[in-house]
Write an enzyme that holds these catalytic residues in place. Sequence first.
Site, PDB file in Angstrom:
ATOM      1  NE  ARG A  15      -2.575  -1.640   3.349  1.00  0.00           N
ATOM      2  CZ  ARG A  15      -3.103  -1.633   4.554  1.00  0.00           C
ATOM      3  NH1 ARG A  15      -4.125  -0.838   4.844  1.00  0.00           N
ATOM      4  NH2 ARG A  15      -2.616  -2.406   5.513  1.00  0.00           N
ATOM      5  CE1 TYR A 100       3.803  -6.311  13.839  1.00  0.00           C
ATOM      6  CE2 TYR A 100       3.538  -5.626  16.130  1.00  0.00           C
ATOM      7  CZ  TYR A 100       3.316  -6.536  15.108  1.00  0.00           C
ATOM      8  OH  TYR A 100       2.611  -7.691  15.369  1.00  0.00           O
TER       9      TYR A 100
END
Length: 456
Positions: A15, A100
Site C-alpha cells: 500500500r 514493529y
Amino acid sequence: MGLYSIILAAGEGKRMKSNIAKPLQQAAGKALVEWVLDTAEETGSDENIVVIGHKAEDVKAYLGDRAKYAYQYEQLGTGHAVMQGIESIKDVDGTVMVLYGDSPLIEAETLKRVREDHSKKMRAATVITAIADEPYGYGRIVRENGEIVRIVEQKDASEDEQKITEVNSGMYFFDIQKLKESLSKITNDNSQGEYYITDVIEIMLSEGEKVGAYVTDLEQTMGVNDKLQLSQVGKILNRRKVEALMLAGVTIIDPDKVQVTTNVKVGRDTVLYPGTVLEGDSVIGENCVIGSNTSLNNCKVGNNTKILETVGIDSEIGSDTNVGPFAYLRPGTKVGSEVKIGDFVEVKNSTIDDGTKVAHLTYIGDADVGKRVNFGCGTVVVNYDGVNKHRTIIEDDCFIGCNTNLVSPVVVRHGAYTAAGSTITDEVPPESLAIARSKQVVKEQWTAKRKDSKKK
C-alpha cells in the site's frame, strides 16, 4: 535478566506504492525502523534483532551493525516472523519486546513502564493496548473480572465484542522461554495459512500463564501502511520535537509551520519563524533568528546570528552574523563571526573570515577569504576552467570592487583593492590597487552617423 527486542520489518508494504522498503520510509528525518531501533536502545535493550525480508539488504545497509538480523523469506504472519527472530536468543533467560518496524511513535518511557509492570507482576506476556473511540479494524481485548481472557479480531468479534474500545497494539513483552514454548505450539490452520502472534496469547492463557495488558494512548500505537499515514506520523514526530524545543526555551512563532528533524539542537531564546526547516545534525546557537523560509541541513550556527530566506547545506556560520535574504550556502562553506552574507549571494566550499561583508549579487566558490574584506556588488570568483576547480585567496582588509572577476587560481594580498569592472588574473601585491579593464574609447557622433547611413 536481560532485555531484548525483536523488531518486525520484513513486510513488503504494497500500500506504500514505493520502490523504497516500508521500514526505510522517512519520517521527521529518520527511517521508520530507525525510530523503533533507537527507542529499543533507549529502553535499555541489550540486543536488538530486526526481522527482515522484502528488500532485506537495503534495510541491512541502512542500519549496519547496530542490530542483529533474522530473515523471514516467506511472509507467513507475525507469529512466523517472531519465530525467526527468537532463534538467536532461544537459549537466553530474560524478557523480549516485540515491536514493529513501521510503528515509530511508541516512546521509550512507555516501554520502560511496561517492562517494570511486566516484571513486577511476573507475567508470561504483557500486551500493549490502547483505547480507541472508533475501534473498527482492531483486535479487541476481551476481559473478565478485569483480566484478559482473549484477543478477538474484528472479523471474528461478536456484536458485543465489537463494542469493546480497548484494542491490541500488536506490541508485546514476553518471557523468552515461555514465548519459545508457545511458539512451538501455534499452527497456520486458518484461512490465510499464516502463523499469528495472537495465538501465542491464547495458548498461554489456556495453559494458565499470567497474561496482562498495559494501556497507553492510541497515538503511540499508530503504524504506517501508506503515504497518508506516513505523513500523519511525520507530523506527530515533528510536533513532539517542536514542543520539546519550546519547553527548552526556543521561541517558535507558529509550531505548525516549522519542520525540525530529531537530531537538530537549538539554543534558548532563538526564534524560529514560519517556513523554517532544520534538518540533519544542525546545531543552532542561542538568541538567533531563523526564517522565514530558511532551510538548513547539517549546519552549525553560532550565537546571535540572523538568517533569513536562506538555504544552507553542510555549512558553518559564526556568531553575530547576518545571512540573507535569498542566500545559498553550499557544502563546505565556513562563515565567520560578524560577517554579512547578503541577498543573492552564493558561497561554495569557501572560508569567509570574521568581519567580512558580502552584501549582494556575488558568487564565491573555492576561495579562502580573510578578515574585514569588502565585496562589491556583482563579484564573481571564477573557479572553474572547464576541467578543474581552482582556489582563490583573498587576504585580510581587501576591497573587491563591483563587478570584479577573480580568475582562479589567484591571490589578492592584504590591504589590496581591485577597481570596479576588473578581471583579475595575476597576483595583486599588498596595499595595491589593481585595475584590469580596457581603456574607455568614445567615438563622438557615432549614433548620428549610423542613423544617417541607414537613411541612404
